[in-house]
Write a protein that holds these residues in place. Structure first.
Motif, PDB file in Angstrom:
ATOM      1  N   SER A  30      69.993 -26.861   6.861  1.00 20.99           N
ATOM      2  CA  SER A  30      69.010 -25.776   6.966  1.00 20.99           C
ATOM      3  C   SER A  30      67.632 -26.344   6.619  1.00 20.99           C
ATOM      4  O   SER A  30      67.168 -26.227   5.482  1.00 20.99           O
ATOM      5  CB  SER A  30      69.362 -24.636   6.010  1.00 20.99           C
ATOM      6  N   PRO A  31      66.970 -26.975   7.593  1.00 23.29           N
ATOM      7  CA  PRO A  31      65.695 -27.651   7.298  1.00 23.29           C
ATOM      8  C   PRO A  31      64.534 -26.691   7.076  1.00 23.29           C
ATOM      9  O   PRO A  31      64.577 -25.528   7.495  1.00 23.29           O
ATOM     10  CB  PRO A  31      65.457 -28.496   8.550  1.00 23.29           C
ATOM     11  N   LEU A  32      63.510 -27.208   6.406  1.00 19.84           N
ATOM     12  CA  LEU A  32      62.251 -26.471   6.330  1.00 19.84           C
ATOM     13  C   LEU A  32      61.730 -26.252   7.743  1.00 19.84           C
ATOM     14  O   LEU A  32      62.012 -27.039   8.657  1.00 19.84           O
ATOM     15  CB  LEU A  32      61.220 -27.264   5.525  1.00 19.84           C
ATOM     16  N   LEU A  33      60.940 -25.213   7.919  1.00 20.29           N
ATOM     17  CA  LEU A  33      60.459 -24.839   9.245  1.00 20.29           C
ATOM     18  C   LEU A  33      58.972 -25.137   9.400  1.00 20.29           C
ATOM     19  O   LEU A  33      58.252 -25.356   8.425  1.00 20.29           O
ATOM     20  CB  LEU A  33      60.709 -23.349   9.479  1.00 20.29           C
ATOM     21  N   ILE A  34      58.528 -25.135  10.646  1.00 21.09           N
ATOM     22  CA  ILE A  34      57.109 -25.307  10.936  1.00 21.09           C
ATOM     23  C   ILE A  34      56.322 -24.220  10.197  1.00 21.09           C
ATOM     24  O   ILE A  34      56.701 -23.055  10.196  1.00 21.09           O
ATOM     25  CB  ILE A  34      56.852 -25.233  12.451  1.00 21.09           C
ATOM     26  N   GLY A  35      55.253 -24.638   9.530  1.00 24.32           N
ATOM     27  CA  GLY A  35      54.440 -23.725   8.744  1.00 24.32           C
ATOM     28  C   GLY A  35      54.764 -23.765   7.263  1.00 24.32           C
ATOM     29  O   GLY A  35      53.955 -23.327   6.439  1.00 24.32           O
ATOM     30  N   GLU A  36      55.938 -24.288   6.919  1.00 29.16           N
ATOM     31  CA  GLU A  36      56.304 -24.398   5.505  1.00 29.16           C
ATOM     32  C   GLU A  36      55.699 -25.668   4.894  1.00 29.16           C
ATOM     33  O   GLU A  36      55.417 -26.641   5.598  1.00 29.16           O
ATOM     34  CB  GLU A  36      57.820 -24.392   5.338  1.00 29.16           C
ATOM     35  N   LYS A  37      55.534 -25.635   3.593  1.00 29.50           N
ATOM     36  CA  LYS A  37      54.934 -26.756   2.872  1.00 29.50           C
ATOM     37  C   LYS A  37      56.026 -27.654   2.300  1.00 29.50           C
ATOM     38  O   LYS A  37      56.989 -27.175   1.714  1.00 29.50           O
ATOM     39  CB  LYS A  37      54.052 -26.237   1.736  1.00 29.50           C
ATOM     40  N   ILE A  38      55.851 -28.951   2.486  1.00 23.26           N
ATOM     41  CA  ILE A  38      56.781 -29.916   1.916  1.00 23.26           C
ATOM     42  C   ILE A  38      56.458 -30.077   0.437  1.00 23.26           C
ATOM     43  O   ILE A  38      55.297 -30.321   0.079  1.00 23.26           O
ATOM     44  CB  ILE A  38      56.683 -31.272   2.650  1.00 23.26           C
TER      45      ILE A  38
END
Length: 199
Positions: A30-38
């Motif tokens: 379940s990866p982070l999505l576009i727009g989310e901050k690493i």
């Protein structure tokens, strides 16, 4: 009061267990999505020095490649392919950073073997890769090979090979995540997306 302590202990135990359980398959992440901050997590340089992720990315846009390790031939091909377009990406205002579970010692070997000029960082504990949501349990058939290849680092996880384009605030602008480790983003597609996002 005893009941309350029991409930809290049970909750904490379940929470800790949930944090350590990895998906068994690459297709279950379940990866982070576009727009989310690493998140900013500490990594290690090839010299074994601690480096904060935000300190690397705050100066310019970053092409962030996550790979399985220097023992993986498909990863080495992709790292070399990125090296072929590095100058074009630099001209657009990007830097390349590649991260794997490899030890700093293994990173040095990869840089020499693949003749790379860009930055390789170690996430041998997996905190960064797990925070990205792209880690899964090592398949049984690979455990011996990985143990032999990574100079004593004990890993129970692998990252799904991924490439992110992130801005100076560590926010994801583009991602290419492939559960099939043999399939990687082409240089043509990467350059096209990077050109669109460079402004």
């Amino acid at each position: 009061m005893k009941n309350l302590i029991y409930i809290i202990s049970l909750f904490l135990g379940l929470f800790a267990n949930a944090q350590t359980n990895l998906p068994k398959l690459a297709t279950e992440i379940s990866p982070l999505l576009i727009g989310e901050k690493i998140p900013s997590i500490t990594l290690q340089s090839i010299d074994g020095k601690n480096i904060n992720f935000d300190d690397i990315t705050k100066s310019k846009k970053t092409i962030l490649a996550i790979y399985r390790g220097g023992w993986c031939p498909y990863c080495n091909l992709h790292l070399s392919a990125l090296g072929e377009v590095e100058e074009k990406l630099i001209e657009m205002g990007y830097q390349i950073v590649a991260i794997s579970p490899d030890s700093p010692e293994s990173l040095r070997e990869t840089i020499t073997k693949d003749k790379l000029n860009y930055t390789l960082l170690s996430d041998s504990k997996g905190d960064f890769i797990k925070a990205l949501g792209i880690s899964y349990g090592v398949p049984n058939g690979l455990k011996k090979k990985i143990k032999t290849a990574i100079h004593g680092v004990k890993n129970d996880f692998l990252p799904v090979p991924s490439l992110f384009i992130i801005d100076e605030k560590s926010e994801i602008e583009f991602e290419y995540i492939s559960p099939d480790y043999k399939t990687r983003i082409s240089n043509e597609l990467l350059l096209a997306v990077a050109a669109v996002l460079k402004k």
